[in-house]
Enzyme design. Structure first.
Site, short mmCIF file in Angstrom:
data_model
loop_
_atom_site.label_atom_id
_atom_site.label_comp_id
_atom_site.label_asym_id
_atom_site.label_seq_id
_atom_site.Cartn_x
_atom_site.Cartn_y
_atom_site.Cartn_z
N ARG A 28 0.84 -1.19 0.00
CA ARG A 28 0.00 0.00 0.00
C ARG A 28 0.89 1.26 0.00
O ARG A 28 0.59 2.25 0.67
CB ARG A 28 -0.96 0.01 1.19
CG ARG A 28 -2.28 0.72 0.89
CD ARG A 28 -3.22 0.68 2.10
NE ARG A 28 -3.66 -0.68 2.40
CZ ARG A 28 -3.90 -1.14 3.63
NH1 ARG A 28 -3.72 -0.36 4.67
NH2 ARG A 28 -4.31 -2.37 3.81
N ARG A 41 -7.09 11.65 -5.76
CA ARG A 41 -8.30 10.95 -5.27
C ARG A 41 -9.49 11.89 -5.15
O ARG A 41 -10.65 11.47 -5.32
CB ARG A 41 -7.99 10.33 -3.90
CG ARG A 41 -9.12 9.51 -3.30
CD ARG A 41 -9.37 8.24 -4.09
NE ARG A 41 -10.34 7.39 -3.40
CZ ARG A 41 -11.65 7.55 -3.47
NH1 ARG A 41 -12.16 8.50 -4.22
NH2 ARG A 41 -12.46 6.73 -2.82
N TYR A 152 -15.15 -11.89 1.32
CA TYR A 152 -15.93 -10.69 0.99
C TYR A 152 -17.23 -11.07 0.28
O TYR A 152 -18.29 -10.51 0.56
CB TYR A 152 -15.11 -9.75 0.11
CG TYR A 152 -14.01 -9.03 0.84
CD1 TYR A 152 -14.28 -7.97 1.70
CD2 TYR A 152 -12.67 -9.40 0.67
CE1 TYR A 152 -13.27 -7.30 2.37
CE2 TYR A 152 -11.66 -8.74 1.34
CZ TYR A 152 -11.95 -7.70 2.18
OH TYR A 152 -10.95 -7.04 2.85
#
Length: 345
Positions: A28, A41, A152
Site C-alpha cells: 500500500r 483521489r 468478501y
C-alpha cells in the site's frame, strides 16, 4: 536523454540471489498518506483511478519516485476483477469493499462469469504497459487469493470473524469447491494477463486466510493455491504469497510452489527460519512503528535487517500496508536506512 539503469535488486532477492543492498518496497505504498495521492483521489473515485490508465500509472509510479523503493506495485484493488464477472461491489470510505449481491448458494456461485482480461480489464493491462515504459524498477502485479475474495463475497463486506464464510465452507462443500474453482481460474487468468502485459513479479494477497486452522487450510485451501502457483510457474515470473495472522500456516506455505513467503509482524524472521521456512522471506515491520520516534523505528528495522540478511533471499517490507497517518518523510528516511545498512558480522 540517457536511459535509466534498471534496478533488478528485488528480482534477484526473489530468486534467493545475493544482492548489493537489501531491496525494499511497501505494501500500500500508494495511498492516502501522500498529499499527491489525496489530490488525485479528490478528482476520481477509487475505481475511476483504475479505469484511467494514465492516472493508474501516475499513482503507481509516485512512491517509487518519492521514496526510492526497489519495486512498484500496480495500483488496483483485489476487487477489481470481480466487478466485470458479476459482483456488485463498491469501495466505501471507512469500510472497504461492500458487496450488494453476496453469495449464499451454489446458484449464486454458478452465476459468476469467466474473466476475459482483454475485454473486462483492458485498463489494467494498459496501465502495466505504460508503467513498463516509465519504471526503472520491477513492477509487481497482484490478485486476491480465493479464500480472501470468498470472504468478501460471502460476508458481503469486511468481517472480524468470518463466521459466514467458514459456515459456508463447512455446510456447502459442493458450492465451496465450485467457488474455489471459479476464483482459482479467475486468479490464474488475471495474473497471467498481467504478466503478459509486463508485470515482472506477482503477489497473491490472502489477507484473511489466517482465520483458518492448519487442518482446514490443507483441506479447503491448499489444493487451489497449489494449482494457482503451479499454473504460474511456466511464466518464469517470481510469485509472492502474503496473509495476516497466518504464522501457523507458514510451513504449509513453504510446501507450495511459490517463490517468496510474506510475513506479517507477528512472526519474526528468525522464528520462520527456525520453523523450517526455506523460501525467500518478505517483511515484516509493524506499520504502527512508522508513528514511533525514529530511534525506536530504526532499532526495529535494524533487528529485522540483521535477521533477514543472515542468508540470501530477503526483501524488506511492512507486515501490512502503509496507513494514512504515516508520513512521507518517515518512509523516505527508512528507505535510505535500509539501502545503506550493512549487517554487523
Amino acid at each position: 536523454m540517457t536511459a535509466k539503469t534498471f534496478n533488478d535488486t528485488f528480482l534477484k532477492a526473489c530468486r534467493g540471489e545475493a544482492t548489493e543492498h537489501v531491496p525494499v518496497w511497501y505494501m500500500r505504498q500508494a495511498g492516502r498518506y501522500q498529499p499527491e495521492y489525496r489530490a488525485i483521489r479528490a478528482k476520481h473515485s477509487f475505481f475511476e483511478m483504475n479505469y484511467i490508465p494514465e492516472v493508474c500509472a501516475e499513482v503507481t509510479r509516485l512512491p517509487v519516485e518519492q521514496l526510492g523503493v526497489d519495486a512498484a506495485i500496480l495500483f488496483a484493488d483485489i476487487m477489481t476483477p470481480l466487478k466485470p464477472i458479476g459482483v456488485d461491489v463498491n469501495i466505501e470510505s471507512g469500510i472497504g469493499p461492500v458487496i450488494a449481491n453476496p453469495i449464499e448458494s451454489l446458484k449464486d456461485v454458478e452465476r459468476l462469469l469467466e474473466l476475459d482480461p482483454e475485454t473486462h480489464v483492458p485498463y489494467i493491462l494498459e496501465s502495466i504497459k505504460i508503467l513498463r515504459q516509465q519504471l526503472s524498477v520491477p513492477l509487481i502485479g497482484f490478485a486476491g487469493a480465493p479464500f480472501t475474495l470468498a470472504s468478501y463475497l460471502i460476508e458481503g463486506g469486511p468481517s472480524k470473524h468470518y463466521h459466514k464464510t467458514k459456515a459456508f465452507m463447512y455446510t456447502e462443500p459442493v458450492a465451496w469447491q465450485a467457488l474455489m474453482e471459479k476464483l482459482g481460474d479467475m486468479t490464474i487468468t488475471y495474473l497471467k494477463a498481467q504478466i503478459k502485459a509486463g508485470a515482472q513479479a506477482v503477489q497473491v494477497f490472502d489477507s484473511w486466510v489466517g482465520a483458518l486452522n492448519d487442518e482446514d487450510y490443507r483441506e479447503y485451501i491448499t489444493p487451489v493455491m497449489t494449482r494457482i502457483f503451479n499454473a504460474l510457474k511456466d511464466t518464469g515470473v517470481p510469485t509472492i504469497y502474503f496473509g495476516i495472522g497466518a504464522g501457523h500456516l507458514l510451513m504449509d506455505w513453504n510446501r507450495l510452489p511459490v517463490d517468496v513467503v510474506g510475513l506479517d509482524w507477528r512472526t519474526s524472521i528468525t522464528t520462520a527460519r527456525e520453523m523450517g521456512v526455506t523460501k525467500t522471506l518478505q517483511g515484516n515491520l509493524d506499520p504502527t512503528l512508522l508513528l514511533a520516534p525514529w530511534e525506536k523505528l530504526e532499532a526495529k528495522a535494524k533487528e529485522i535487517l540483521d535477521e533477514g540478511t543472515k542468508q540470501p533471499g530477503f526483501i524488506f517490507n511492512l507486515g501490512h500496508g502503509v496507513f494514512p497517518d504515516a508520513k512521507v518523510e518517515t518512509l523516505q528516511q527508512l528507505t535510505k536506512f535500509i539501502h545503506r545498512y550493512k549487517r554487523d558480522i
